[in-house]
Design a protein around this motif. Structure first.
Motif, mmCIF file in Angstrom:
data_model
loop_
_atom_site.group_PDB
_atom_site.id
_atom_site.type_symbol
_atom_site.label_atom_id
_atom_site.label_comp_id
_atom_site.label_asym_id
_atom_site.label_seq_id
_atom_site.Cartn_x
_atom_site.Cartn_y
_atom_site.Cartn_z
ATOM 1 N N ARG A 252 0.833 -1.198 0.000
ATOM 2 C CA ARG A 252 0.000 0.000 0.000
ATOM 3 C C ARG A 252 0.874 1.258 0.000
ATOM 4 O O ARG A 252 0.545 2.249 -0.651
ATOM 5 N N ARG A 253 2.005 1.225 0.704
ATOM 6 C CA ARG A 253 2.904 2.378 0.708
ATOM 7 C C ARG A 253 3.567 2.561 -0.659
ATOM 8 O O ARG A 253 3.771 3.691 -1.112
ATOM 9 N N VAL A 254 3.910 1.463 -1.304
ATOM 10 C CA VAL A 254 4.496 1.554 -2.649
ATOM 11 C C VAL A 254 3.526 2.253 -3.596
ATOM 12 O O VAL A 254 3.904 3.161 -4.358
ATOM 13 N N VAL A 255 2.250 1.844 -3.554
ATOM 14 C CA VAL A 255 1.248 2.457 -4.421
ATOM 15 C C VAL A 255 1.060 3.932 -4.066
ATOM 16 O O VAL A 255 0.947 4.796 -4.945
ATOM 17 N N ALA A 256 1.071 4.243 -2.776
ATOM 18 C CA ALA A 256 0.900 5.641 -2.353
ATOM 19 C C ALA A 256 2.023 6.522 -2.876
ATOM 20 O O ALA A 256 1.828 7.722 -3.126
ATOM 21 N N ARG A 257 3.224 5.940 -3.058
ATOM 22 C CA ARG A 257 4.384 6.707 -3.516
ATOM 23 C C ARG A 257 4.520 6.727 -5.045
ATOM 24 O O ARG A 257 5.487 7.287 -5.564
ATOM 25 N N LEU A 258 3.591 6.131 -5.745
ATOM 26 C CA LEU A 258 3.672 6.132 -7.204
ATOM 27 C C LEU A 258 3.403 7.514 -7.797
ATOM 28 O O LEU A 258 3.782 7.789 -8.939
ATOM 29 N N ASN A 259 2.723 8.365 -7.015
ATOM 30 C CA ASN A 259 2.309 9.694 -7.515
ATOM 31 C C ASN A 259 1.539 9.548 -8.828
ATOM 32 O O ASN A 259 1.779 10.280 -9.791
ATOM 33 N N TYR A 260 0.623 8.597 -8.833
ATOM 34 C CA TYR A 260 -0.101 8.239 -10.058
ATOM 35 C C TYR A 260 -1.432 8.972 -10.088
ATOM 36 O O TYR A 260 -2.204 8.896 -9.132
ATOM 37 N N GLU A 261 -1.691 9.684 -11.164
ATOM 38 C CA GLU A 261 -2.913 10.467 -11.271
ATOM 39 C C GLU A 261 -3.694 10.087 -12.514
ATOM 40 O O GLU A 261 -3.128 9.660 -13.521
ATOM 41 N N LYS A 262 -5.003 10.274 -12.442
ATOM 42 C CA LYS A 262 -5.861 10.037 -13.601
ATOM 43 C C LYS A 262 -5.619 11.119 -14.651
ATOM 44 O O LYS A 262 -5.411 12.290 -14.313
ATOM 45 N N LEU A 263 -5.698 10.704 -15.905
ATOM 46 C CA LEU A 263 -5.530 11.658 -17.007
ATOM 47 C C LEU A 263 -6.835 11.930 -17.735
ATOM 48 O O LEU A 263 -6.869 12.749 -18.650
ATOM 49 N N GLY A 264 -7.893 11.231 -17.343
ATOM 50 C CA GLY A 264 -9.180 11.394 -18.007
ATOM 51 C C GLY A 264 -10.028 12.471 -17.362
ATOM 52 O O GLY A 264 -9.590 13.170 -16.435
ATOM 53 N N PRO A 265 -11.262 12.594 -17.822
ATOM 54 C CA PRO A 265 -12.145 13.651 -17.301
ATOM 55 C C PRO A 265 -12.541 13.412 -15.853
ATOM 56 O O PRO A 265 -12.698 12.275 -15.411
ATOM 57 N N ARG A 266 -12.684 14.491 -15.111
ATOM 58 C CA ARG A 266 -13.186 14.410 -13.737
ATOM 59 C C ARG A 266 -14.704 14.308 -13.786
ATOM 60 O O ARG A 266 -15.355 15.006 -14.566
ATOM 61 N N PRO A 267 -15.307 13.456 -12.979
ATOM 62 C CA PRO A 267 -16.771 13.338 -13.009
ATOM 63 C C PRO A 267 -17.456 14.532 -12.369
ATOM 64 O O PRO A 267 -16.912 15.155 -11.455
ATOM 65 N N ALA A 268 -18.635 14.843 -12.874
ATOM 66 C CA ALA A 268 -19.480 15.836 -12.202
ATOM 67 C C ALA A 268 -20.099 15.173 -10.968
ATOM 68 O O ALA A 268 -19.948 13.967 -10.738
ATOM 69 N N ALA A 269 -20.784 15.952 -10.175
ATOM 70 C CA ALA A 269 -21.460 15.394 -8.995
ATOM 71 C C ALA A 269 -22.509 14.372 -9.447
ATOM 72 O O ALA A 269 -23.308 14.644 -10.342
ATOM 73 N N ALA A 270 -22.485 13.192 -8.859
ATOM 74 C CA ALA A 270 -23.430 12.140 -9.226
ATOM 75 C C ALA A 270 -24.797 12.410 -8.605
ATOM 76 O O ALA A 270 -24.898 12.892 -7.469
ATOM 77 N N VAL A 271 -25.839 12.103 -9.368
ATOM 78 C CA VAL A 271 -27.222 12.260 -8.900
ATOM 79 C C VAL A 271 -27.922 10.915 -9.054
ATOM 80 O O VAL A 271 -27.889 10.312 -10.132
ATOM 81 N N ALA A 272 -28.549 10.430 -8.019
ATOM 82 C CA ALA A 272 -29.233 9.132 -8.076
ATOM 83 C C ALA A 272 -30.376 9.168 -9.089
ATOM 84 O O ALA A 272 -31.006 10.216 -9.298
ATOM 85 N N PRO A 273 -30.665 8.029 -9.760
ATOM 86 C CA PRO A 273 -31.820 7.980 -10.664
ATOM 87 C C PRO A 273 -33.116 8.280 -9.916
ATOM 88 O O PRO A 273 -33.219 8.055 -8.702
ATOM 89 N N ARG A 274 -34.107 8.775 -10.637
ATOM 90 C CA ARG A 274 -35.413 9.069 -10.027
ATOM 91 C C ARG A 274 -36.182 7.792 -9.730
ATOM 92 O O ARG A 274 -37.128 7.809 -8.943
#
Length: 528
Positions: A252-274
């Protein structure tokens, strides 16, 4: 969206009861997966102070986060254990979405059989295409030797993919929990980060018996390939852990030190279906010949039940439009009437082009018997229009997700981005069926051809025997169309409870967004 679903109707209750029955069957197989190699094997494994594969994954994941298991039913119906002796999926480790592959040492010592290899390669492919770090939880005796002819040559692909991941800048981490022998030694050997456990991890190309047979040298496992030797002498081990929990902590520490970030779009706030996702149980009839409106499915999986339909009055046999799922934008293509006509094919082709222009992922909801046949439709250009749709799907470069909810037959399966068309993820509902055509139709075609052939050659024909043959073929095709059969062959990434569809699609879109959503916006020549 406005729902017209009547959950109190007899039709809904019958469909829901049928679905519950199919889910109960899957529950029984999940129980087999949870049992791993059986009570005795698990008890013996725990008696050595070891965690099971699923225990290791649970400790590795961030608390209270989801794990999207992939290929759970691989090997069903084969001579090998269901699940392929390996557990794989996508989960969050130290805040980073990762692909996790864990050998199950309680099943034949974690050795790899043909199902293991097929499942492992598919999951590694998901890591590569979605830019997800790969964590291997290794404890394997290498190849299942009686099946070596089926896994030795294609098995090298797993090592090649580790190299491809590293070359692409996608981190690979190996935590070695036990033996990692022969070909299995190259899993840690080719990983970017390696963690080994004191007096437990063993990594060598040949164990003491093989070394003695090959060279006459006598050695013990610890000095030949133990964690301390590799940490102090060979340099193979990057991290030296005291026990399994310590190894997972370091991982878990190895993964935390990867400094790995997403390159895709950030999601908007999710809204539950009606509308209630639980109502997805009764939308698809038990008899797939009965039509249903896929908008009722869409209304229960997209954010706020908010769906902007594209060309609603043209090609009404296909539903296309734009929505968000857990905040991620997506274009949806869903079969409405089963058969795909020229208008539907043209509409979908245009929609796919727009999705590529906008760099928006596509979600395909399958319920099709294929493209329409007949003189009128051939004259109307169904081959051209169906080919254009298949062309568009084939050359589309935005990510695709396919969910088989009903029928998925013939070229319609191809046009809706079946497995051969490389969707990032493909899941199936228990209600789905997929084959070259329906069992009854295929059996009729085969027996009709046989009868016509006999007549053309002036030979006598046994109608009674032909009818028995027709029934046998229909039963065979029906059995081979079922999702468990297809999942056992590795043709999907999992059979899911309809009520989990929104969650599964959301997790898939989140995984996809680990990399950029790109499109070259070019297509081949469409025959107009």
């Amino acid at each position: 969206m406005t729902s017209a679903l009547d959950s109190a109707s007899p039709e809904y209750r019958d469909a829901a009861d049928t679905m519950r029955g199919k889910l109960a069957e899957l529950d029984g197989i999940f129980a087999q997966l949870a049992a791993a190699g059986g009570d005795k094997a698990v008890a013996r494994h725990r008696g050595r102070g070891k965690l099971t594969a699923r225990d290791r994954i649970e400790l590795l994941l961030d608390r209270d986060t989801a794990f999207l298991e992939l290929g759970a039913f691989a090997g069903w119906g084969s001579d090998f254990p269901v699940g392929g002796s390996v557990v794989g999926g996508i989960g969050v480790v130290s805040g980073v979405e990762c692909v996790i592959l864990a050998n199950d040492p309680t099943i034949a010592g974690g050795t790899s059989n043909p199902v293991t290899l097929k499942k492992q390669l598919r999951i590694m492919d998901i890591a590569l295409k979605n830019r997800l770090p790969l964590i291997s939880l290794v404890e394997s005796g290498g190849a299942n030797l009686p099946t070596q002819s089926e896994i030795f040559i294609p098995g090298g692909d797993s090592f090649r993919r580790l190299a491809e991941l590293s070359k692409a800048g996608i981190p690979t981490v190996a935590i070695v929990f036990g033996n990692s022998t022969a070909g299995g030694a190259y899993i840690p050997g080719m990983s970017d980060h390696i963690i080994m456990i004191e007096k437990q991890s063993m990594v060598f190309l040949g164990g003491p018996p093989l070394v003695k047979a090959a060279t006459g040298e006598v050695s013990d496992e610890e000095s030949l390939g133990g964690a301390e030797m590799h940490a102090r002498t060979s340099g193979l081990a990057d991290h030296f852990a005291r026990d399994e929990q310590d190894a997972i902590r370091i991982g878990r520490r190895v993964v935390a030190r990867l400094n790995y970030e997403k390159l895709g779009p950030r999601p908007a706030a999710a809204v539950a279906p009606r509308y209630d996702e639980a109502e997805l149980l009764g939308i698809v009839p038990g008899d797939l010949k009965i039509p249903f409106d896929p908008r009722e499915v869409i209304a229960r999986i997209v954010d706020g039940s908010d769906f902007d339909e594209f060309k609603p009055m043209y090609g009404s046999g296909m539903v296309t439009g734009w929505a968000r799922v857990h905040g991620y934008p997506v274009g949806i293509i869903a079969n409405s009437k089963g058969v795909i006509f020229s208008q539907e094919a043209q509409k979908v082709t245009q929609f796919i082009q727009i999705a590529n222009r906008q760099a928006t992922p596509l979600l395909f909801l399958h319920n099709t018997t294929g493209y329409m046949v007949g003189k009128k439709y051939e004259e109307g250009g169904i081959i051209k229009h169906g080919s254009a749709m298949v062309n568009a799907v084939s050359t589309s470069t935005v990510p695709h997700i396919s969910v088989l909810i009903g029928a998925s037959y013939g070229a319609g399966h191809y046009g809706m981005c079946g497995r051969a068309f490389d969707p990032r993820f493909l899941f199936a509902w228990p209600s789905s069926k997929s084959a070259v055509m329906g069992g009854a139709q295929l059996a009729d075609v085969v027996t009709s051809v046989a009868k016509a052939s006999a007549a053309a050659r002036g030979l006598p024909f046994d109608d009674e025997a032909n009818e028995l043959r027709r029934q046998a073929i229909e039963q065979q095709i029906e059995a081979e169309s079922l999702p468990l059969f297809l999942s056992g062959l590795g043709y999907d990434d999992g059979i899911i409870d309809p009520r989990d569809t929104r969650t599964v699609v959301g997790l898939s879109l989140s995984a996809i967004s680990s990399g950029p959503i790109e499109s070259d916006r070019t297509f081949g020549i469409f025959r107009m």
